[in-house]
Design a protein around this motif. Structure first.
Motif, short mmCIF file in Angstrom:
data_model
loop_
_atom_site.label_atom_id
_atom_site.label_comp_id
_atom_site.label_asym_id
_atom_site.label_seq_id
_atom_site.Cartn_x
_atom_site.Cartn_y
_atom_site.Cartn_z
N ARG A 87 -68.67 -35.51 -86.59
CA ARG A 87 -69.07 -34.19 -87.09
C ARG A 87 -67.88 -33.26 -86.88
N ALA A 88 -67.34 -32.72 -87.98
CA ALA A 88 -66.14 -31.89 -87.92
C ALA A 88 -66.27 -30.75 -88.91
N PRO A 89 -65.44 -29.70 -88.77
CA PRO A 89 -65.46 -28.61 -89.76
C PRO A 89 -65.21 -29.16 -91.16
N ALA A 125 -60.13 -27.91 -92.51
CA ALA A 125 -60.04 -26.78 -91.57
C ALA A 125 -59.54 -27.22 -90.21
N LEU A 126 -59.99 -28.40 -89.77
CA LEU A 126 -59.60 -28.88 -88.44
C LEU A 126 -58.11 -29.19 -88.39
N VAL A 162 -64.68 -31.05 -82.69
CA VAL A 162 -65.13 -32.21 -83.45
C VAL A 162 -65.92 -33.12 -82.50
N MET A 163 -66.94 -33.76 -83.04
CA MET A 163 -67.76 -34.69 -82.27
C MET A 163 -67.57 -36.09 -82.84
N TYR A 164 -67.18 -37.02 -81.98
CA TYR A 164 -67.03 -38.41 -82.40
C TYR A 164 -68.17 -39.25 -81.83
N TYR A 165 -68.70 -40.12 -82.65
CA TYR A 165 -69.79 -41.02 -82.24
C TYR A 165 -69.25 -42.45 -82.24
N PRO A 222 -50.70 -34.19 -82.75
CA PRO A 222 -51.35 -33.06 -82.07
C PRO A 222 -52.77 -33.40 -81.64
N LEU A 223 -53.16 -32.88 -80.48
CA LEU A 223 -54.47 -33.17 -79.93
C LEU A 223 -55.37 -31.93 -80.04
N ARG A 224 -56.67 -32.19 -80.11
CA ARG A 224 -57.67 -31.13 -80.15
C ARG A 224 -58.79 -31.47 -79.18
N ALA A 225 -59.48 -30.47 -78.70
CA ALA A 225 -60.65 -30.71 -77.85
C ALA A 225 -61.74 -31.38 -78.68
N ALA A 226 -62.30 -32.43 -78.14
CA ALA A 226 -63.35 -33.17 -78.84
C ALA A 226 -64.38 -33.65 -77.82
#
Length: 412
Positions: free
Chosen positions: A267-269, A273-274, A289-292, A329-333
């Protein structure tokens, strides 16, 4: 990991999560143990990881086994291990389990209360008993003293009752807690054990066994081994006739198992956008972002709930490629398991590339202890399979194969 490529080949269930077990890592840990604690016989704690190949390898290497149930005892005996190499290290056992142990000629077992002594006297009067004492486990991940261990002031009465029932008490055991972070807890426990040896002598026993339990951590093993050896030398300067054993579990297997999981959803923008977000505008503590993934807290990651672990992922593939640039580049997830339960959260916040896609893979290290052994099939999700190797650690692979061949020939 060739198995990772199956997903791209369209094989049925090719994206299933799986463990990679490096048996040579187990072998290396055994060699390390023998080098640093040569006087102490390891009795592997089966509960930690009852993987059949791990058990077979450790049996081949000559370790003993710490078993807590009939099932574990039967599993070890089926490998051809002699019953003398087993300690039934559960202080509170069902009467039927004690009876079964007697039939299997598993004599060495622990106790910490008078009711247990009465049960043993009725069903296994020839048992070789070990009194489990309470120690300071306040620095451990799992504080076993909340459930087991006789306080020192109760030990004289326990030994008197054992004497009255004509039972043979051969020694003392303790456990500083699973995943102990304080090496000096072992020194305190050995001092307490020394006091109980003296209590045993006063009760008419000549103890011949000291069981220093588990709680050994890979990262602090050198420090722990030094403290433990010094304590034994200080409190047991004369050890003629005294056998010393231990019950290591996670020490042997934690880093021998890694886990590969597939991203099955996210689940991401919307849109890009992300990817286009300025790093300065992104809150590093607020997942964007949410990873399953296809394993979770009801499966391999039950260690989060039951063993106080905080596993963190590494990226195995990015956008379908197994070449992952270090500069990405890294993002909070956040990372979530596959079940329909909102409790199934693997990482509430972690740093991952924002461009990860469904079908990419995440890796998790140090997944060998208290992971697969407690996994369930909640929601119908299968337990992750295991792929075995002896090559990742290089040196040791040939020794593993030779030990297994020799043990199989002996068992046959």
């Amino acid at each position: 990991m060739n198995a990772l490529h199956l997903a791209a080949d369209g094989e049925p269930d090719a994206e299933k999560a799986f463990y990679v077990a490096d048996l040579s890592a187990v072998y290396k840990q055994h060699e390390r143990w023998k080098k640093l604690l040569p006087e102490i016989e390891p009795f592997y704690a089966v509960k930690c990881n009852p993987d059949p190949y791990v058990l077979r390898l450790l049996a081949a290497l000559g370790t003993g086994f710490d078993c807590a149930s009939n099932g574990e005892i039967n599993t070890v005996l089926a490998l051809g291990v002699a019953p003398e190499r087993i300690i039934f290290a559960n202080p509170c056992k069902a009467t039927s389990f004690i009876r079964s142990a007697a039939k299997a000629r598993v004599d060495m077992m622990t106790f910490d209360n008078t009711d247990e002594l009465h049960k043993i006297a009725r069903t296994h009067p020839g048992a070789k008993l070990v009194v489990r004492i309470l120690t300071d486990d306040s620095k451990a991940l799992c504080r076993l003293g909340l459930k087991f261990g006789a306080p020192l002031d109760t030990v004289p009465a326990l030994l008197a009752k054992a004497r009255e029932l004509n039972l043979d008490v051969i020694g003392v055991s303790f456990h500083v807690g699973s995943g102990s972070t304080d090496p000096f807890a072992f020194a305190d426990a050995v001092e307490r054990a020394r006091a109980v040896f003296d209590m045993g002598k006063a009760a008419g026993y000549e103890f011949t066994l000291l069981d220093v339990g588990g709680g050994f951590e890979d990262a602090s093993f050198e420090a722990t081994a030094g403290v433990l050896a010094d304590a034994i030398n200080r409190f047991f300067p004369v050890r003629d006739g005294i056998r010393i054993i231990a019950e290591p579990g996670r020490y042997y297997v934690s880093k021998a198992f890694s886990l590969a999981t597939n991203i099955i959803a996210r689940r991401a923008p919307p849109g890009h956008a992300l990817e286009q977000a300025d790093a300065a505008d992104v809150d590093p503590e607020q997942p964007s972002v949410m990873y399953y993934i296809n394993d979770g807290v009801y499966g391999a990651f039950n260690c989060i709930l039951f063993d106080h672990q905080t596993p963190q992922p590494t990226v195995l593939s990015l956008n379908g490629s197994f070449h992952v640039p270090a500069s990405v580049p890294l993002r909070a997830a956040s990372v979530w398991g596959p079940t329909c339960d909102s409790l199934d959260c693997v990482c509430a916040v972690t740093q991952l590339p924002g461009t990860l896609q469904v079908g990419d893979w995440l890796g998790w290290e140090n997944m060998g202890a208290y992971s697969a052994c407690a996994a369930s099939m909640f929601n119908g999700f299968e337990v992750s399979r295991v792929v075995y190797t002896t090559g990742a650690c290089g040196k040791g692979a040939a020794e593993v194969r030779e030990a297994l061949r020799a043990f199989q020939a002996q068992a046959a």
